[in-house]
Design a protein around this motif. Structure first.
Motif, mmCIF file in Angstrom:
data_model
loop_
_atom_site.group_PDB
_atom_site.id
_atom_site.type_symbol
_atom_site.label_atom_id
_atom_site.label_comp_id
_atom_site.label_asym_id
_atom_site.label_seq_id
_atom_site.Cartn_x
_atom_site.Cartn_y
_atom_site.Cartn_z
ATOM 1 N N HIS A 1 1.055 12.216 -4.371
ATOM 2 C CA HIS A 1 -0.373 11.642 -4.930
ATOM 3 C C HIS A 1 0.177 10.493 -5.557
ATOM 4 O O HIS A 1 -0.543 9.330 -5.541
ATOM 5 C CB HIS A 1 -0.931 12.618 -5.878
ATOM 6 C CG HIS A 1 0.133 13.137 -6.841
ATOM 7 N ND1 HIS A 1 1.382 13.584 -6.502
ATOM 8 C CD2 HIS A 1 -0.201 13.502 -8.058
ATOM 9 C CE1 HIS A 1 1.687 14.012 -7.607
ATOM 10 N NE2 HIS A 1 1.058 14.129 -8.683
ATOM 11 N N ILE A 2 1.394 10.121 -6.281
ATOM 12 C CA ILE A 2 1.443 9.111 -6.927
ATOM 13 C C ILE A 2 2.788 8.329 -6.015
ATOM 14 O O ILE A 2 2.837 7.221 -6.709
ATOM 15 C CB ILE A 2 2.183 9.292 -8.397
ATOM 16 C CG1 ILE A 2 3.380 10.236 -8.305
ATOM 17 C CG2 ILE A 2 0.996 9.880 -9.177
ATOM 18 C CD1 ILE A 2 4.338 10.426 -9.545
ATOM 19 N N ILE A 3 3.226 8.633 -5.023
ATOM 20 C CA ILE A 3 4.354 7.918 -4.232
ATOM 21 C C ILE A 3 3.621 7.651 -2.917
ATOM 22 O O ILE A 3 3.207 8.962 -2.240
ATOM 23 C CB ILE A 3 5.672 8.531 -4.210
ATOM 24 C CG1 ILE A 3 6.174 8.705 -5.598
ATOM 25 C CG2 ILE A 3 6.573 7.984 -3.361
ATOM 26 C CD1 ILE A 3 7.512 9.499 -5.882
ATOM 27 N N TRP A 4 3.611 6.815 -2.278
ATOM 28 C CA TRP A 4 3.305 6.525 -1.016
ATOM 29 C C TRP A 4 3.852 5.417 -0.163
ATOM 30 O O TRP A 4 4.543 4.443 -0.862
ATOM 31 C CB TRP A 4 1.702 6.360 -0.802
ATOM 32 C CG TRP A 4 1.228 5.215 -1.425
ATOM 33 C CD1 TRP A 4 0.944 3.859 -1.036
ATOM 34 C CD2 TRP A 4 0.727 5.256 -2.755
ATOM 35 N NE1 TRP A 4 0.557 3.128 -1.955
ATOM 36 C CE2 TRP A 4 0.018 3.835 -3.239
ATOM 37 C CE3 TRP A 4 0.753 5.980 -4.172
ATOM 38 C CZ2 TRP A 4 -0.399 3.400 -4.367
ATOM 39 C CZ3 TRP A 4 0.256 5.596 -5.052
ATOM 40 C CH2 TRP A 4 -0.406 4.315 -5.256
ATOM 41 N N PRO A 5 4.064 5.686 1.302
ATOM 42 C CA PRO A 5 4.695 4.563 1.867
ATOM 43 C C PRO A 5 4.236 3.127 1.880
ATOM 44 O O PRO A 5 3.020 3.052 1.761
ATOM 45 C CB PRO A 5 4.639 5.107 3.329
ATOM 46 C CG PRO A 5 4.433 6.497 3.237
ATOM 47 C CD PRO A 5 3.501 6.606 2.020
ATOM 48 N N ASP B 1 -1.934 16.212 2.988
ATOM 49 C CA ASP B 1 -2.544 14.965 3.506
ATOM 50 C C ASP B 1 -3.327 14.219 2.343
ATOM 51 O O ASP B 1 -4.370 14.898 2.163
ATOM 52 C CB ASP B 1 -3.220 15.119 4.986
ATOM 53 C CG ASP B 1 -3.493 13.691 5.263
ATOM 54 O OD1 ASP B 1 -2.409 12.835 5.549
ATOM 55 O OD2 ASP B 1 -4.769 13.523 5.285
ATOM 56 N N PHE B 2 -2.831 13.023 1.877
ATOM 57 C CA PHE B 2 -3.614 12.516 1.077
ATOM 58 C C PHE B 2 -5.152 12.242 1.498
ATOM 59 O O PHE B 2 -6.004 12.137 0.562
ATOM 60 C CB PHE B 2 -3.078 11.327 0.390
ATOM 61 C CG PHE B 2 -4.023 10.619 -0.878
ATOM 62 C CD1 PHE B 2 -3.855 11.117 -2.069
ATOM 63 C CD2 PHE B 2 -4.643 9.596 -0.588
ATOM 64 C CE1 PHE B 2 -4.845 10.634 -3.090
ATOM 65 C CE2 PHE B 2 -5.491 8.986 -1.515
ATOM 66 C CZ PHE B 2 -5.670 9.228 -2.775
ATOM 67 N N GLY B 3 -5.191 11.859 2.508
ATOM 68 C CA GLY B 3 -6.459 11.298 3.107
ATOM 69 C C GLY B 3 -7.544 12.378 3.093
ATOM 70 O O GLY B 3 -8.701 12.396 2.689
ATOM 71 N N ALA B 4 -7.002 13.718 3.597
ATOM 72 C CA ALA B 4 -7.793 14.911 3.486
ATOM 73 C C ALA B 4 -8.302 15.096 2.289
ATOM 74 O O ALA B 4 -9.528 15.656 2.145
ATOM 75 C CB ALA B 4 -7.303 15.839 4.378
ATOM 76 N N GLY C 1 -12.066 15.299 0.329
ATOM 77 C CA GLY C 1 -12.459 16.514 -0.389
ATOM 78 C C GLY C 1 -13.099 16.301 -1.882
ATOM 79 O O GLY C 1 -13.912 16.995 -2.464
ATOM 80 N N VAL C 2 -12.292 15.384 -2.488
ATOM 81 C CA VAL C 2 -12.607 15.049 -3.903
ATOM 82 C C VAL C 2 -14.034 14.378 -3.832
ATOM 83 O O VAL C 2 -14.910 14.523 -4.727
ATOM 84 C CB VAL C 2 -11.553 13.898 -4.434
ATOM 85 C CG1 VAL C 2 -12.365 13.106 -5.719
ATOM 86 C CG2 VAL C 2 -10.126 14.671 -4.681
#
Length: 496
Positions: free
Chosen positions: A80-84, A392-395, A399-400
């Motif tokens: 959530h707080i780290i991404w490529p 997966d963050f996108g999914a 949902g949020v």
């Protein structure tokens, strides 16, 4: 008298990382921080989880390898707080030769083993990857690293440590300690006065104040002061389109990053300047601002000027003094120093990178193990940080948005990134913006503020608008004043 196994001095990423690891192994832990969590160096980084490509030139192969391995582990436990983030290195006519870059990137791709991130490649800058770059710079290379919300990384480690039994105290100063055969007797102080602490061992993770803690601990091993190096950054309106970042070579052989920041801005940094003044109040100099502006203006078609800067920040890195002549060449590797005598120990932490904080914590506990009660095995590479169990963050973001459709696209993204699966603890069963309480500006509502005060040690508007979020860059005028008034009002209500 407070009794504890481990007294940790310093609420930056290293101190909080050690607290989390130690508490999860069954140790009794007390951490004290004189200001806010991540109040200094740990919130003033370039906000990258990376191996450190440039460190290969200084033959820091062990550091780079460890950092690359950690990059993959941290991406797994805190998605959530780290991404490529994809980095593009334009190739100017006078930069490092292409063969050297290719060799460095080959090592970078393979030193830590192949993970989930794409490898490096040569790229044309005539398309989207050259957005904003001068037309005469036609080629470059691209490689992968990660972005991190640095101050939230610290807060989440502290939060997990507390939930595993650690006592985390901010705005609490280490006033001194004495040693005897049984352990350390330390004095800590906050607004309510002084308290005594009996600890089996002390971890000195005080960052730029590491030598001050050694001096205040009678019986501690002597250490030469750290090499203090100031790194400064500037923030300007967004320079280019795209989700990629740039790594830019300078004539002095240093590199500067230009990174998409908070959607509307570009983050530019960093400098390396020897620092001899108060580490609590570093600020960027006019010379550093000019240096960073000139660095990006060599590459971008539109020049960046000092008057374009909308915000800046600076932090002081407490590096181990390895005798290097220049600030840029001083090792970024961490050094853990124990005393040479038998009996109760104080372990002092020098240097280190945010990327390697978790492994540093494991090494610290390995060194302290003979002086502490039996503890459990290493575990932090397998267990998500609070909110990190999202898949997966996108999914997750979809949902949020379905659950709280009244949030703006920007606010739902920010909250999903900041809190991950714990977002429901912030928003709860709210069915409208009105149910989130007072609107303090920029998508910040009373319910989120109350959560940060209750769960994440926030006390001031700066804690919330700069370290727990970066809303300071987005909120309308007057928000800081309204927030301080709200915090004061709620404190008075709680104390009455």
């Amino acid at each position: 008298m407070i009794e504890t196994d481990l007294l940790i001095v310093g609420g930056g990423v290293n101190g909080c990382g050690i607290a989390r690891d130690a508490a999860g192994r069954g140790l009794k832990v007390l951490l004290v921080e004189q200001d806010d969590l991540a109040g200094h160096t740990s919130s003033a980084s370039t906000k990258l989880i990376h191996g450190g490509l440039r460190y290969l030139e200084y033959y820091e192969f062990r550091l780079v390898r460890e950092a690359l391995i950690e990059r993959e582990k941290l991406l797994h436990i805190a998605p959530h707080i780290i991404w490529p983030l994809r980095f593009v290195m334009p190739m100017p006519p006078t930069g490092r030769p292409g063969w050297m870059i290719r060799l460095g990137l080959f090592l970078y791709d393979h030193l830590g083993g192949r993970g989930s991130l794409p490898g490096s490649q040569g790229v044309s800058l005539k398309g989207p990857l050259g957005a904003g770059i001068k037309a005469e710079i036609a080629k470059g290379f691209a490689y992968s690293d990660c972005w991190v919300q640095d101050s939230r990384l610290v807060a989440l480690n502290a939060l997990d440590a507390r939930e595993r039994g650690a006592d985390i105290r901010t705005r609490t100063r280490f006033a001194g300690a004495t040693r005897d055969a049984q352990g350390w007797t330390a004095t800590i102080a906050d607004d309510d006065g002084e308290q005594q602490v009996c600890a089996r061992a002390i971890v000195n993770a005080a960052g730029p104040w590491v030598d001050h803690v050694v001096g205040a601990a009678r019986g501690a091993h002597p250490e030469r002061p750290p090499r203090l190096v100031k790194g400064s950054h500037i923030i300007v309106p967004r320079l280019f389109d795209g989700d990629h970042a740039y790594i830019l070579q300078n004539p002095d052989k240093r590199i500067v990053f230009a990174i998409p920041y908070e959607r509307d801005f570009t983050l530019i940094g960093t400098t390396d300047v020897a620092w001899h003044d108060d580490p609590a109040a570093p600020a960027i100099s006019a010379e550093e601002t000019a240096y960073l502006c000139e660095s990006v203006s060599r590459y971008f078609a539109k020049a960046v000027r000092p008057e374009d800067v909308v915000h800046s920040y600076a932090g002081v890195r407490p590096l181990f003094d390895d005798g290097s002549a220049s600030a840029s060449a001083v090792t970024r590797d961490y050094v853990l120093k124990l005393g040479e005598e038998e009996g109760p120990q104080i372990l002092s932490v020098f240097g280190g990178k945010i990327t390697t904080y978790r492994r540093l914590a494991e090494h610290a506990l390995e060194k302290l193990a003979p002086f502490l009660p039996a503890m459990g095995e290493a575990w932090t590479d397998r267990v998500a940080l609070p909110g990190g169990d999202i898949g997966d963050f996108g999914a997750f973001l979809s949902g949020v948005r379905r659950r709280w459709p009244f949030l703006s696209e920007r606010t739902s993204w920010r909250l999903a990134r900041a809190y991950g699966s714990r977002i429901d603890r912030v928003l709860g069963d709210a069915a409208s913006l009105a149910e989130l309480g007072e609107d303090l500006g920029g998508g910040l509502h009373a319910r989120e503020v109350d959560y940060l005060v209750r769960e994440e040690w926030a006390r001031t508007a700066e804690d919330i608008l700069w370290r727990r979020s970066k809303l300071l860059l987005h909120v309308p005028p007057g928000t800081e004043r309204r927030l301080e008034h709200y915090l004061r009002r709620t404190r008075e209500t709680r104390s009455s």
